[in-house]
Design a protein around this motif. Sequence first.
Motif, PDB file in Angstrom:
ATOM      1  N   TYR A   3       0.806  -1.233   0.050  1.00  0.00           N
ATOM      2  CA  TYR A   3      -0.026  -0.088  -0.031  1.00  0.00           C
ATOM      3  C   TYR A   3       0.879   1.342  -0.102  1.00  0.00           C
ATOM      4  CZ  TYR A   3      -3.118   3.251   1.616  1.00  0.00           C
ATOM      5  OH  TYR A   3      -3.982   4.807   1.721  1.00  0.00           O
ATOM      6  N   LYS A   4       2.040   1.288   0.678  1.00  0.00           N
ATOM      7  CA  LYS A   4       2.933   2.268   1.018  1.00  0.00           C
ATOM      8  C   LYS A   4       3.477   2.739  -0.433  1.00  0.00           C
ATOM      9  CE  LYS A   4       4.692   5.331   3.521  1.00  0.00           C
ATOM     10  NZ  LYS A   4       3.885   6.579   3.945  1.00  0.00           N
ATOM     11  N   GLU A   5       3.992   1.655  -1.372  1.00  0.00           N
ATOM     12  CA  GLU A   5       4.706   2.070  -2.451  1.00  0.00           C
ATOM     13  C   GLU A   5       3.673   2.438  -3.604  1.00  0.00           C
ATOM     14  OE1 GLU A   5       5.783  -2.072  -3.376  1.00  0.00           O
ATOM     15  OE2 GLU A   5       7.783  -1.995  -2.665  1.00  0.00           O
ATOM     16  N   LEU A   6       2.275   1.703  -3.581  1.00  0.00           N
ATOM     17  CA  LEU A   6       1.338   2.466  -4.430  1.00  0.00           C
ATOM     18  C   LEU A   6       0.944   3.910  -3.950  1.00  0.00           C
ATOM     19  CD1 LEU A   6      -0.627   1.097  -6.526  1.00  0.00           C
ATOM     20  CD2 LEU A   6      -2.080   0.635  -4.812  1.00  0.00           C
ATOM     21  N   GLU A   7       0.940   4.248  -2.696  1.00  0.00           N
ATOM     22  CA  GLU A   7       0.746   5.501  -2.008  1.00  0.00           C
ATOM     23  C   GLU A   7       1.643   6.532  -2.795  1.00  0.00           C
ATOM     24  OE1 GLU A   7      -0.378   8.023   1.790  1.00  0.00           O
ATOM     25  OE2 GLU A   7       0.500   6.041   1.835  1.00  0.00           O
ATOM     26  N   ILE A   9       3.700   6.155  -5.525  1.00  0.00           N
ATOM     27  CA  ILE A   9       3.425   6.238  -7.076  1.00  0.00           C
ATOM     28  C   ILE A   9       2.453   7.227  -7.269  1.00  0.00           C
ATOM     29  CG2 ILE A   9       2.844   4.988  -9.124  1.00  0.00           C
ATOM     30  CD1 ILE A   9       4.341   2.449  -7.956  1.00  0.00           C
ATOM     31  N   ILE A  10       1.077   7.056  -6.536  1.00  0.00           N
ATOM     32  CA  ILE A  10       0.349   7.867  -7.018  1.00  0.00           C
ATOM     33  C   ILE A  10       0.568   9.193  -6.718  1.00  0.00           C
ATOM     34  CG2 ILE A  10      -2.185   8.345  -6.487  1.00  0.00           C
ATOM     35  CD1 ILE A  10      -2.676   5.222  -5.987  1.00  0.00           C
ATOM     36  N   ASP A  11       1.033   9.540  -5.459  1.00  0.00           N
ATOM     37  CA  ASP A  11       1.385  10.817  -5.080  1.00  0.00           C
ATOM     38  C   ASP A  11       2.541  11.441  -5.924  1.00  0.00           C
ATOM     39  OD1 ASP A  11       1.318  12.924  -2.971  1.00  0.00           O
ATOM     40  OD2 ASP A  11       3.208  12.181  -2.447  1.00  0.00           O
ATOM     41  N   SER A  12       3.341  10.692  -6.618  1.00  0.00           N
ATOM     42  CA  SER A  12       4.298  11.276  -7.711  1.00  0.00           C
ATOM     43  C   SER A  12       3.566  11.724  -8.769  1.00  0.00           C
ATOM     44  CB  SER A  12       5.410  10.590  -7.738  1.00  0.00           C
ATOM     45  OG  SER A  12       5.110   9.275  -8.466  1.00  0.00           O
ATOM     46  N   LYS A  13       2.594  10.599  -9.391  1.00  0.00           N
ATOM     47  CA  LYS A  13       1.828  11.155 -10.527  1.00  0.00           C
ATOM     48  C   LYS A  13       1.068  12.410 -10.314  1.00  0.00           C
ATOM     49  CE  LYS A  13       1.652   6.618 -12.343  1.00  0.00           C
ATOM     50  NZ  LYS A  13       1.746   6.389 -13.787  1.00  0.00           N
ATOM     51  N   ILE A  14       0.466  12.572  -9.136  1.00  0.00           N
ATOM     52  CA  ILE A  14      -0.213  13.655  -8.704  1.00  0.00           C
ATOM     53  C   ILE A  14       0.334  14.718  -8.623  1.00  0.00           C
ATOM     54  CG2 ILE A  14      -1.782  14.801  -6.957  1.00  0.00           C
ATOM     55  CD1 ILE A  14      -2.884  12.077  -6.513  1.00  0.00           C
ATOM     56  N   ARG A  15       1.602  14.950  -8.156  1.00  0.00           N
ATOM     57  CA  ARG A  15       2.590  16.026  -8.018  1.00  0.00           C
ATOM     58  C   ARG A  15       2.952  16.475  -9.579  1.00  0.00           C
ATOM     59  NH1 ARG A  15       6.269  15.419  -2.791  1.00  0.00           N
ATOM     60  NH2 ARG A  15       4.409  15.352  -1.490  1.00  0.00           N
ATOM     61  N   LYS A  16       3.190  15.330 -10.588  1.00  0.00           N
ATOM     62  CA  LYS A  16       3.595  15.574 -11.714  1.00  0.00           C
ATOM     63  C   LYS A  16       2.582  16.392 -12.486  1.00  0.00           C
ATOM     64  CE  LYS A  16       5.627  13.627 -15.735  1.00  0.00           C
ATOM     65  NZ  LYS A  16       6.032  12.020 -16.422  1.00  0.00           N
ATOM     66  N   ALA A  17       1.344  15.828 -12.255  1.00  0.00           N
ATOM     67  CA  ALA A  17       0.152  16.359 -12.974  1.00  0.00           C
ATOM     68  C   ALA A  17      -0.039  17.813 -12.546  1.00  0.00           C
ATOM     69  CB  ALA A  17      -1.096  15.638 -12.852  1.00  0.00           C
ATOM     70  N   ILE A  18       0.276  18.098 -11.305  1.00  0.00           N
ATOM     71  CA  ILE A  18      -0.068  19.497 -10.773  1.00  0.00           C
ATOM     72  C   ILE A  18       0.998  20.446 -11.345  1.00  0.00           C
ATOM     73  CG2 ILE A  18       0.078  20.938  -8.561  1.00  0.00           C
ATOM     74  CD1 ILE A  18      -1.416  18.563  -7.101  1.00  0.00           C
ATOM     75  N   ARG A  19       2.308  20.010 -11.238  1.00  0.00           N
ATOM     76  CA  ARG A  19       3.394  20.717 -11.911  1.00  0.00           C
ATOM     77  C   ARG A  19       2.937  21.260 -13.364  1.00  0.00           C
ATOM     78  NH1 ARG A  19       7.830  17.509 -11.388  1.00  0.00           N
ATOM     79  NH2 ARG A  19       7.087  16.415  -9.384  1.00  0.00           N
ATOM     80  N   LYS A  20       2.627  20.181 -14.035  1.00  0.00           N
ATOM     81  CA  LYS A  20       2.123  20.085 -15.469  1.00  0.00           C
ATOM     82  C   LYS A  20       1.062  21.375 -15.630  1.00  0.00           C
ATOM     83  CE  LYS A  20       1.115  17.774 -19.723  1.00  0.00           C
ATOM     84  NZ  LYS A  20       0.620  16.342 -20.182  1.00  0.00           N
ATOM     85  N   HIS A  21      -0.032  21.256 -14.726  1.00  0.00           N
ATOM     86  CA  HIS A  21      -1.133  22.167 -14.865  1.00  0.00           C
ATOM     87  C   HIS A  21      -0.536  23.526 -14.519  1.00  0.00           C
ATOM     88  CE1 HIS A  21      -4.681  24.229 -13.022  1.00  0.00           C
ATOM     89  NE2 HIS A  21      -5.387  23.740 -14.043  1.00  0.00           N
ATOM     90  N   GLU A  22       0.205  23.635 -13.464  1.00  0.00           N
ATOM     91  CA  GLU A  22       0.722  24.970 -13.146  1.00  0.00           C
ATOM     92  C   GLU A  22       1.499  25.777 -14.149  1.00  0.00           C
ATOM     93  OE1 GLU A  22       3.183  24.264  -9.607  1.00  0.00           O
ATOM     94  OE2 GLU A  22       1.591  24.400  -8.430  1.00  0.00           O
ATOM     95  N   MET A  23       2.165  24.918 -14.987  1.00  0.00           N
ATOM     96  CA  MET A  23       2.980  25.534 -16.204  1.00  0.00           C
ATOM     97  C   MET A  23       1.952  26.125 -17.187  1.00  0.00           C
ATOM     98  SD  MET A  23       6.193  25.530 -15.785  1.00  0.00           S
ATOM     99  CE  MET A  23       6.519  25.605 -17.556  1.00  0.00           C
TER     100      MET A  23
END
Length: 57
Positions: A3-7, A9-23
């Motif tokens: 569950y921790k590994e999955l969390e 991975i999901i957290d990093s994908k969300i952060r990447k999406a937020i950064r892309k959206h901010e750009m």
Amino acid sequence: MSYKELEVIIDSKIRKAIRKHEMTVACISSIIGLIFIMGLFHAILLNQSQIQTYCLN
């Protein structure tokens, strides 16, 4: 996969999406700002030429 590994991975994908959206938002807002500033200068130049022609007449 735990569950921790999955969390992580999901957290990093969300952060990447937020950064892309901010750009994307930053690019769009800078383009809008540029258009606004160009319109302002255009209006000032137009107004200046109208004032000059009015004064010459």
